[in-house]
Design an enzyme around this catalytic site. Structure first.
Site, PDB file in Angstrom:
ATOM      1  N   GLU A  89      41.150 -25.367 -66.886  1.00  0.00           N
ATOM      2  CA  GLU A  89      41.307 -26.788 -67.110  1.00  0.00           C
ATOM      3  C   GLU A  89      40.253 -27.576 -66.345  1.00  0.00           C
ATOM      4  O   GLU A  89      39.874 -27.226 -65.231  1.00  0.00           O
ATOM      5  CB  GLU A  89      42.731 -27.213 -66.752  1.00  0.00           C
ATOM      6  CG  GLU A  89      43.666 -26.687 -67.828  1.00  0.00           C
ATOM      7  CD  GLU A  89      45.118 -27.004 -67.632  1.00  0.00           C
ATOM      8  OE1 GLU A  89      45.470 -27.605 -66.609  1.00  0.00           O
ATOM      9  OE2 GLU A  89      45.897 -26.640 -68.524  1.00  0.00           O
ATOM     10  N   CYS A 102      36.303 -32.967 -62.599  1.00  0.00           N
ATOM     11  CA  CYS A 102      36.958 -31.978 -61.732  1.00  0.00           C
ATOM     12  C   CYS A 102      36.919 -30.637 -62.458  1.00  0.00           C
ATOM     13  O   CYS A 102      37.432 -30.518 -63.573  1.00  0.00           O
ATOM     14  CB  CYS A 102      38.399 -32.448 -61.492  1.00  0.00           C
ATOM     15  SG  CYS A 102      39.404 -31.264 -60.598  1.00  0.00           S
ATOM     16  N   CYS A 109      44.177 -18.187 -59.562  1.00  0.00           N
ATOM     17  CA  CYS A 109      43.855 -18.212 -58.125  1.00  0.00           C
ATOM     18  C   CYS A 109      44.645 -17.102 -57.448  1.00  0.00           C
ATOM     19  O   CYS A 109      45.716 -16.720 -57.933  1.00  0.00           O
ATOM     20  CB  CYS A 109      44.271 -19.568 -57.528  1.00  0.00           C
ATOM     21  SG  CYS A 109      43.648 -19.873 -55.849  1.00  0.00           S
ATOM     22  N   CYS A 113      49.216 -21.055 -52.006  1.00  0.00           N
ATOM     23  CA  CYS A 113      49.669 -22.347 -51.487  1.00  0.00           C
ATOM     24  C   CYS A 113      50.970 -22.739 -52.189  1.00  0.00           C
ATOM     25  O   CYS A 113      51.028 -22.806 -53.422  1.00  0.00           O
ATOM     26  CB  CYS A 113      48.588 -23.404 -51.691  1.00  0.00           C
ATOM     27  SG  CYS A 113      47.016 -22.937 -50.938  1.00  0.00           S
ATOM     28  N   CYS A 116      51.082 -25.684 -54.811  1.00  0.00           N
ATOM     29  CA  CYS A 116      50.109 -25.736 -55.908  1.00  0.00           C
ATOM     30  C   CYS A 116      50.582 -24.914 -57.100  1.00  0.00           C
ATOM     31  O   CYS A 116      50.920 -23.736 -56.966  1.00  0.00           O
ATOM     32  CB  CYS A 116      48.747 -25.224 -55.434  1.00  0.00           C
ATOM     33  SG  CYS A 116      47.509 -25.297 -56.737  1.00  0.00           S
ATOM     34  N   CYS A 332      46.208 -33.325 -58.952  1.00  0.00           N
ATOM     35  CA  CYS A 332      45.988 -32.145 -58.106  1.00  0.00           C
ATOM     36  C   CYS A 332      47.200 -31.229 -58.102  1.00  0.00           C
ATOM     37  O   CYS A 332      48.320 -31.679 -57.912  1.00  0.00           O
ATOM     38  CB  CYS A 332      45.740 -32.562 -56.662  1.00  0.00           C
ATOM     39  SG  CYS A 332      44.286 -33.531 -56.426  1.00  0.00           S
TER      40      CYS A 332
END
Ligand code: SAH
Length: 349
Positions: A89, A102, A109, A113, A116, A332
């Site tokens: 994305e 962005c 990933c 975290c 996230c 975010c």
């Protein structure tokens, strides 16, 4: 590894095309396009047939398919892009006079975290530099003429320091003239605090760094960012101090996601100011964008403002980054939320 356009540096193009002038013409041609072509054309102005024929035998163009475009009321556009089977994305965020793109550095990933949403995707694969630059170009082509895409932030999916060679190459390509020729300070690479990568990045790149600090004690940071056990706060800030000695003019952004009752107290604000003293750091406070099942909550607007006020009054540069595009889950940490197939629902407004 075979390199496709737009992943080649000016030096590589110069050597492949046997002339710096031809390399510059090729980049100018790239800058004149309104979309990435599916394949390299038969001719490019200013590049001789013979040389171009050989180049085309060796290189292609990164294949980008826009699978989905979601437009938010504030003009933020989220793209779901297919890069030869990997979905990533990319978000275009318009502001007055310029847009920020962005981009993602990995498909998925491996960091964990807690706050996230990307970690729910798992890890598909590393992205190549050309796939990062192609994300920028795809979003750039659609930027309104009064808000050209001058800024890039590596704040999409992925941990850039876990794919650093490709990220450094993408930064070089994005900042090289005659196109896209972004200013190095306008390209920001954001890290969760992978120390060895951060140190190398600071030494090798002129681009800006953002450190996702997100807490003022190791105990709280380790709760939300498990890797803090490997690279604690003092080590991360130590690296910023070392880099500031070498280059005092380089600003670093410190990202601080604000969680209700966890890291949003007056004591946190005071500790944050104290620990950043002497560093050329600008703090970005980001109210947590809620993501179901984390047990974390967003502070009230009044609490966010009080935290910001307390930091600013002590002389620390600080901005609040109110969420953009939250209703399309482009804010975010929310980049996977709109994928209903994964069983998530977008967070409420
Ligand atoms: N891995 C990199 C880049 C991606 S995250 C990094 O950690 O910096 C980009 C920014 O979004 C980071 O500052 C991160 O702390 C923040 N972020 C992640 N999830 C969030 C959420 N749910 N709400 C608000 N900010 C979030």
């Amino acid at each position: 590894m075979r390199r496709d356009l737009p992943g080649l540096t000016l030096a590589e193009l110069t050597s492949e095309l046997d002339s710096r002038q031809r390399a510059l013409e090729l980049l100018k041609w790239l800058g004149s396009l309104s979309a990435l072509p599916k394949e390299l054309p038969a001719t490019v102005p200013g590049v001789s047939h013979r040389v171009w024929k050989t180049f085309r035998e060796r290189h292609g163009v990164t294949q980008v398919q826009v699978k989905e475009r979601s437009l938010s009321a504030d003009g933020t556009t989220k793209y779901a892009l297919d890069l030869e089977g990997a979905t990533v994305e990319t978000v275009r965020i318009p502001a007055k006079g310029r847009s920020t793109i962005c981009i993602s550095s990995q498909a998925g990933c491996t960091r964990k975290c807690v706050f996230c949403a990307t970690k729910e995707l798992g890890f598909t694969r590393q992205l190549k530099a050309e796939e990062m630059v192609a994300q920028y170009l795809t979003a750039r082509f659609e930027a309104p003429p009064d808000a050209p895409a001058r800024n890039v932030v590596f704040m999409g999916m992925g941990e850039p320091m876990d794919n650093l060679d490709e990220v450094l190459r993408a930064v070089e390509v994005l900042t090289q003239g005659p196109f896209p020729q972004l200013r190095a300070q306008s390209v920001t690479v954001s890290t969760s605090g992978v120390l060895p990568g951060m140190v190398r990045f600071l030494a090798e790149s002129k681009a800006s760094l953002a450190l996702s600090l997100n807490a003022t004690t190791d105990e709280v940071r380790a709760q939300v960012m498990p890797q803090n056990k490997t690279w604690p706060i003092s080590a991360l800030l130590g690296a910023l101090h070392d880099a500031a000695k070498v280059n005092p003019d380089r600003d670093t952004f410190v990202e601080y996601v604000l969680f209700k009752d966890l890291n949003d107290t007056d004591a946190d604000a005071d500790r944050l100011v104290a620990m950043l003293r002497g560093l050329p750091a600008r703090v970005n406070v980001i109210p947590y964008n809620p993501y179901p099942g984390t047990g974390l909550e967003t502070p009230t607007e009044a609490r966010v403002l009080a935290f910001h006020d307390r930091v600013v009054r002590q002389g620390q540069l600080c901005l609040v980054r109110w969420p953009r595009g939250r209703e399309i889950a482009a804010a975010c940490g929310q980049l996977v939320l709109a994928q209903d197939a994964q069983g998530f629902v977008p967070a409420p407004l």
